[in-house]
Design an enzyme around this catalytic site. Structure first.
Site, PDB file in Angstrom:
ATOM      1  N   ALA A 224       1.123  -0.956   0.129  1.00 50.83           N
ATOM      2  CA  ALA A 224       0.064  -0.033   0.043  1.00 50.83           C
ATOM      3  C   ALA A 224       0.915   0.994  -0.432  1.00 50.83           C
ATOM      4  O   ALA A 224       1.515   1.265   0.516  1.00 50.83           O
ATOM      5  CB  ALA A 224      -0.707  -0.123   1.209  1.00 50.83           C
ATOM      6  N   TYR A 225       0.300   2.292  -0.650  1.00 48.86           N
ATOM      7  CA  TYR A 225       1.208   3.344  -0.681  1.00 48.86           C
ATOM      8  C   TYR A 225       0.663   4.474  -0.018  1.00 48.86           C
ATOM      9  O   TYR A 225      -0.699   4.802   0.028  1.00 48.86           O
ATOM     10  CB  TYR A 225       1.407   4.305  -2.721  1.00 48.86           C
ATOM     11  CG  TYR A 225       2.076   3.333  -3.310  1.00 48.86           C
ATOM     12  CD1 TYR A 225       3.723   3.805  -3.277  1.00 48.86           C
ATOM     13  CD2 TYR A 225       1.763   1.788  -3.295  1.00 48.86           C
ATOM     14  CE1 TYR A 225       4.704   2.660  -3.498  1.00 48.86           C
ATOM     15  CE2 TYR A 225       3.008   1.093  -4.123  1.00 48.86           C
ATOM     16  CZ  TYR A 225       4.010   1.600  -4.248  1.00 48.86           C
ATOM     17  OH  TYR A 225       5.442   0.626  -4.842  1.00 48.86           O
TER      18      TYR A 225
END
Length: 160
Positions: free
Chosen positions: A29-30
């Site tokens: 996840a960013y």
């Protein structure tokens, strides 16, 4: 400061599967992203977590900083992700002195298979296995950050 130097390729066959040394599932996840930097959290096998900061526009060579973090922190950060949380299984395959990481994507990118090889310097020329297809190193569409923040699933899965 660590430097990440890698090349990335599409995979054209399943020949690599019989040569797998290890496999691990990832949720990636960013948390933040910009044109020349990103902050991501990766949860590995649902048990370990790592925070990574990458800086640099060149997709072949960038500064990279990685830190182990508590799983609970990673889960909370992932819940605040920008865009799509990537799902993939990473398989490691040794070939001619290099470790190839073959990522088989699930979720939004189910069916996409990409391999990357990290090198000690930009001039290295690793022998390419027979199952390697076109190089996509400089193609921003294959950047995990771009894949997460822009939904390119239809384009990448249909080979456009």
């Amino acid at each position: 400061m660590a430097k990440e130097i890698e090349r990335k390729f599409r995979v054209t066959s399943d020949e690599w599967r019989s040569k797998v040394d290890s496999s691990s599932s990832f949720l990636q996840a960013y948390v933040a992203s910009a044109e020349d930097r990103s902050v991501r959290v990766r949860i590995m096998d649902g048990q370990k977590a790592r925070l990574t900061i990458k800086i640099g526009k060149n997709l072949r060579s960038r500064d990279e900083f990685e830190y182990d973090i508590p799983l609970a922190d990673a889960q909370e950060l992932a819940s605040a992700a920008v865009g799509i949380v990537l799902e993939k299984i990473r398989h490691k395959v040794e070939h001619q002195g290099y470790v190839w990481e073959v990522d088989v994507y699930g979720g939004s990118y189910d069916g996409l298979v990409v391999a990357e090889v990290e090198m000690e310097d930009e001039g290295a020329q690793p022998d390419l296995p027979g199952w390697i297809g076109p190089e996509v190193t400089g193609d921003r569409r294959y950047s995990n950050m771009v894949m997460a923040t822009e939904d390119l699933s239809e384009e990448l899965l249909n080979g456009l």
